[in-house]
Design a protein around this motif. Structure first.
Motif, PDB file in Angstrom:
ATOM      1  N   ASP A 158      13.113  -4.210 -14.846  1.00 10.94           N
ATOM      2  CA  ASP A 158      11.857  -3.480 -15.021  1.00 10.94           C
ATOM      3  C   ASP A 158      11.832  -2.852 -16.416  1.00 10.94           C
ATOM      4  N   GLU A 159      11.017  -3.396 -17.274  1.00  9.04           N
ATOM      5  CA  GLU A 159      10.857  -2.933 -18.657  1.00  9.04           C
ATOM      6  C   GLU A 159      12.189  -2.673 -19.364  1.00  9.04           C
ATOM      7  N   PRO A 160      13.011  -3.709 -19.496  1.00  6.38           N
ATOM      8  CA  PRO A 160      14.325  -3.512 -20.125  1.00  6.38           C
ATOM      9  C   PRO A 160      14.230  -3.170 -21.603  1.00  6.38           C
ATOM     10  N   ARG A 211       0.839  -1.196   0.000  1.00 11.38           N
ATOM     11  CA  ARG A 211       0.000   0.000   0.000  1.00 11.38           C
ATOM     12  C   ARG A 211       0.876   1.249   0.000  1.00 11.38           C
ATOM     13  N   TYR A 212       0.546   2.201  -0.899  1.00  9.04           N
ATOM     14  CA  TYR A 212       1.161   3.532  -0.857  1.00  9.04           C
ATOM     15  C   TYR A 212       0.115   4.449  -0.227  1.00  9.04           C
ATOM     16  N   ARG A 213       0.330   4.897   0.947  1.00 12.94           N
ATOM     17  CA  ARG A 213      -0.701   5.692   1.661  1.00 12.94           C
ATOM     18  C   ARG A 213      -2.056   4.991   1.551  1.00 12.94           C
ATOM     19  N   ARG A 214      -2.995   5.590   0.764  1.00  8.31           N
ATOM     20  CA  ARG A 214      -4.317   4.961   0.733  1.00  8.31           C
ATOM     21  C   ARG A 214      -4.506   3.967  -0.412  1.00  8.31           C
ATOM     22  N   THR A 215      -3.548   3.978  -1.372  1.00  6.41           N
ATOM     23  CA  THR A 215      -3.706   3.122  -2.554  1.00  6.41           C
ATOM     24  C   THR A 215      -3.051   1.762  -2.348  1.00  6.41           C
ATOM     25  N   TRP A 216      -3.844   0.723  -2.551  1.00  7.47           N
ATOM     26  CA  TRP A 216      -3.250  -0.613  -2.553  1.00  7.47           C
ATOM     27  C   TRP A 216      -2.760  -0.895  -3.985  1.00  7.47           C
ATOM     28  N   ALA A 217      -1.440  -0.975  -4.171  1.00  3.45           N
ATOM     29  CA  ALA A 217      -0.887  -1.262  -5.500  1.00  3.45           C
ATOM     30  C   ALA A 217      -0.955  -2.755  -5.779  1.00  3.45           C
ATOM     31  N   LEU A 218      -0.802  -3.562  -4.731  1.00  3.09           N
ATOM     32  CA  LEU A 218      -0.938  -5.017  -4.834  1.00  3.09           C
ATOM     33  C   LEU A 218      -1.835  -5.464  -3.693  1.00  3.09           C
ATOM     34  N   ALA A 265      16.551  -0.986 -12.756  1.00  2.00           N
ATOM     35  CA  ALA A 265      15.374  -0.119 -12.729  1.00  2.00           C
ATOM     36  C   ALA A 265      15.035   0.373 -14.132  1.00  2.00           C
ATOM     37  N   GLN A 266      13.800   0.764 -14.295  1.00  2.00           N
ATOM     38  CA  GLN A 266      13.357   1.216 -15.617  1.00  2.00           C
ATOM     39  C   GLN A 266      14.006   2.547 -16.004  1.00  2.00           C
ATOM     40  N   ASP A 267      14.005   3.496 -15.070  1.00  2.00           N
ATOM     41  CA  ASP A 267      14.538   4.815 -15.390  1.00  2.00           C
ATOM     42  C   ASP A 267      15.964   4.956 -14.898  1.00  2.00           C
ATOM     43  N   SER A 312       7.128  -6.232 -19.047  1.00  3.32           N
ATOM     44  CA  SER A 312       6.919  -5.655 -20.368  1.00  3.32           C
ATOM     45  C   SER A 312       5.428  -5.416 -20.555  1.00  3.32           C
ATOM     46  N   HIS A 313       5.108  -4.551 -21.498  1.00  6.57           N
ATOM     47  CA  HIS A 313       3.695  -4.338 -21.815  1.00  6.57           C
ATOM     48  C   HIS A 313       3.219  -5.258 -22.924  1.00  6.57           C
ATOM     49  N   VAL A 314       4.159  -5.799 -23.675  1.00  7.05           N
ATOM     50  CA  VAL A 314       3.791  -6.546 -24.872  1.00  7.05           C
ATOM     51  C   VAL A 314       4.360  -7.960 -24.819  1.00  7.05           C
ATOM     52  N   GLY A 351       1.185  -6.850 -17.982  1.00  2.93           N
ATOM     53  CA  GLY A 351      -0.054  -6.290 -17.442  1.00  2.93           C
ATOM     54  C   GLY A 351      -0.159  -4.830 -17.827  1.00  2.93           C
ATOM     55  N   PRO A 352      -1.356  -4.279 -17.783  1.00  5.62           N
ATOM     56  CA  PRO A 352      -1.549  -2.888 -18.202  1.00  5.62           C
ATOM     57  C   PRO A 352      -0.915  -1.898 -17.222  1.00  5.62           C
ATOM     58  N   ASN A 353      -0.892  -0.625 -17.607  1.00  2.00           N
ATOM     59  CA  ASN A 353      -0.385   0.429 -16.719  1.00  2.00           C
ATOM     60  C   ASN A 353      -1.085   0.347 -15.373  1.00  2.00           C
ATOM     61  N   GLY A 354      -0.297   0.450 -14.316  1.00  2.00           N
ATOM     62  CA  GLY A 354      -0.874   0.475 -12.984  1.00  2.00           C
ATOM     63  C   GLY A 354      -1.228  -0.898 -12.433  1.00  2.00           C
ATOM     64  N   ALA A 355      -0.864  -1.956 -13.155  1.00  3.39           N
ATOM     65  CA  ALA A 355      -1.202  -3.321 -12.714  1.00  3.39           C
ATOM     66  C   ALA A 355      -0.456  -3.711 -11.441  1.00  3.39           C
ATOM     67  N   GLY A 356       0.703  -3.068 -11.219  1.00  2.00           N
ATOM     68  CA  GLY A 356       1.485  -3.384 -10.022  1.00  2.00           C
ATOM     69  C   GLY A 356       2.822  -4.049 -10.318  1.00  2.00           C
ATOM     70  N   LYS A 357       3.231  -4.034 -11.574  1.00  2.00           N
ATOM     71  CA  LYS A 357       4.470  -4.727 -11.968  1.00  2.00           C
ATOM     72  C   LYS A 357       5.695  -4.150 -11.240  1.00  2.00           C
ATOM     73  N   THR A 358       5.838  -2.813 -11.326  1.00  2.00           N
ATOM     74  CA  THR A 358       7.005  -2.188 -10.693  1.00  2.00           C
ATOM     75  C   THR A 358       6.968  -2.390  -9.182  1.00  2.00           C
ATOM     76  N   THR A 359       5.794  -2.262  -8.604  1.00  2.00           N
ATOM     77  CA  THR A 359       5.667  -2.450  -7.154  1.00  2.00           C
ATOM     78  C   THR A 359       6.080  -3.867  -6.758  1.00  2.00           C
ATOM     79  N   LEU A 360       5.656  -4.858  -7.545  1.00  2.00           N
ATOM     80  CA  LEU A 360       6.030  -6.245  -7.249  1.00  2.00           C
ATOM     81  C   LEU A 360       7.547  -6.419  -7.323  1.00  2.00           C
TER      82      LEU A 360
HETATM   83  P1  ATP Z   1       3.351   0.777 -15.466  1.00  2.00           P
HETATM   84  O1  ATP Z   1       3.203  -0.292 -16.480  1.00  2.00           O
HETATM   85  O2  ATP Z   1       2.611   2.029 -15.804  1.00  2.00           O
HETATM   86  O3  ATP Z   1       4.774   1.029 -15.054  1.00  2.00           O
HETATM   87  P2  ATP Z   1       2.935  -0.925 -13.157  1.00  2.00           P
HETATM   88  O4  ATP Z   1       2.234  -2.163 -13.572  1.00  2.00           O
HETATM   89  O5  ATP Z   1       4.407  -1.002 -12.993  1.00  2.00           O
HETATM   90  O6  ATP Z   1       2.562   0.265 -14.148  1.00  2.00           O
HETATM   91  P3  ATP Z   1       2.915   0.251 -10.506  1.00  2.00           P
HETATM   92  O7  ATP Z   1       3.852   1.347 -10.928  1.00  2.00           O
HETATM   93  O8  ATP Z   1       3.453  -0.804  -9.620  1.00  2.00           O
HETATM   94  O9  ATP Z   1       2.250  -0.433 -11.804  1.00  2.00           O
HETATM   95  O10 ATP Z   1       1.651   0.952  -9.830  1.00  2.00           O
HETATM   96  C1  ATP Z   1       0.588   0.210  -9.242  1.00  2.00           C
HETATM   97  C2  ATP Z   1      -0.388   1.165  -8.552  1.00  2.00           C
HETATM   98  O11 ATP Z   1       0.250   1.842  -7.473  1.00  2.00           O
HETATM   99  C3  ATP Z   1      -0.934   2.244  -9.471  1.00  2.00           C
HETATM  100  O12 ATP Z   1      -2.276   2.494  -9.097  1.00  2.00           O
HETATM  101  C4  ATP Z   1      -0.071   3.439  -9.145  1.00  2.00           C
HETATM  102  O13 ATP Z   1      -0.777   4.648  -9.378  1.00  2.00           O
HETATM  103  C5  ATP Z   1       0.200   3.248  -7.656  1.00  2.00           C
HETATM  104  N1  ATP Z   1       1.509   3.810  -7.264  1.00  2.00           N
HETATM  105  C6  ATP Z   1       2.714   3.456  -7.749  1.00  2.00           C
HETATM  106  N2  ATP Z   1       3.702   4.133  -7.140  1.00  2.00           N
HETATM  107  C7  ATP Z   1       3.109   4.960  -6.250  1.00  2.00           C
HETATM  108  C8  ATP Z   1       3.580   5.929  -5.303  1.00  2.00           C
HETATM  109  N3  ATP Z   1       4.882   6.161  -5.150  1.00  2.00           N
HETATM  110  N4  ATP Z   1       2.665   6.581  -4.565  1.00  2.00           N
HETATM  111  C9  ATP Z   1       1.336   6.342  -4.685  1.00  2.00           C
HETATM  112  N5  ATP Z   1       0.819   5.430  -5.547  1.00  2.00           N
HETATM  113  C10 ATP Z   1       1.688   4.759  -6.319  1.00  2.00           C
END
Ligand code: ATP
Length: 220
Positions: free
Chosen positions: A143-145, A13-20, A71-73, A176-178, A37-46
């Protein structure tokens, strides 16, 4: 088959958002696994949680052995030469194999005396992957090499990963996205969506079952 990465009931969880949330999956040892998985799926967080950059809010992540992360960036320092980057690891990591890394990069035609910032995107990706491998990890997390690379550079980076994993006890997890970029080189697939594992398993079996789309995964 033992697992190189075991994720059980993971919530981050990031503050109020559950990323996973309630995310469970495993990557068998020796596999090259694609995490899609699509944008925001949680890949980077995992990935960040797997390599210890983030802490699990609930559940657990277990890596068997040492992990290296790209890292990606901006995984590299622009102002240092490739050779300098190769010597840094020597001081900080006793498993470091800079000689093999230097030989591989020279074989790829990458000038070791050039500053990293002066290399092409494809060359920088090769350097980042090769440096991560120089620490001889058990699990390599990327992460997205392939992001922002042209098709030829994508192919070259995947070839490096394949060459380095062949005959080694190394497990790879790359996002990856694809899927279509990864079919030839990855043998395990994990689809994340909305912070949960949607599908995972042997990539060929999943493709045979027509479970996998060829475009961005999870978009509906
Ligand atoms: P992308 O393909 O766009 O990189 P992703 O699959 O890697 O996306 P994450 O970056 O892990 O997804 O994000 C998962 C969720 O957590 C999203 O809803 C995102 O907005 C949220 N999130 C990610 N990082 C933070 C952060 N530092 N603070 C708050 N919310 C975050």
């Amino acid at each position: 088959m033992s697992a190189a990465l075991e994720v059980t009931g993971l919530g981050v969880r990031y503050r109020r958002t559950w990323a996973l949330r309630d995310c469970s999956l495993s990557v068998p040892a020796g596999r090259v696994a694609a995490l899609v998985g699509p944008n925001g799926a949680g890949k980077t967080t995992l990935m960040h949680t797997a390599v210890g950059l983030l802490r699990a809010t609930e559940g657990s992540v277990r890596v068997a052995g040492e992990a290296a992360f790209v890292a990606q960036d901006k995984p590299l320092y622009d102002d240092f030469t490739v050779a300098e980057m190769l010597t840094f690891g020597l001081r900080t990591n006793r498993r470091w194999d800079g000689e093999a890394a230097a030989a591989r990069l020279a074989g790829l035609g990458i000038p070791l005396k050039r500053k990293v910032g002066g290399l092409s995107g494809g060359q920088q990706a090769q350097v980042a992957v090769t440096l991560a491998l120089a620490s001889r990890p058990d699990l390599l997390v990327l992460d997205e090499p392939l992001a922002n690379l042209d098709p030829l550079a994508r192919h070259d980076v995947m070839r490096t990963i394949m060459a380095e994993t062949a005959g080694r006890e190394l497990t790879v997890l790359l996002s990856s996205h694809v899927v279509s970029d990864l079919e030839e080189t990855c043998d395990w697939l994990i689809v994340l969506n909305g912070g949960r594992m949607q599908v995972s398993g042997d990539i060929e079996e999943l493709l045979d079952d027509h479970l996998v789309l060829t475009g961005p995964v999870g978009a509906s």
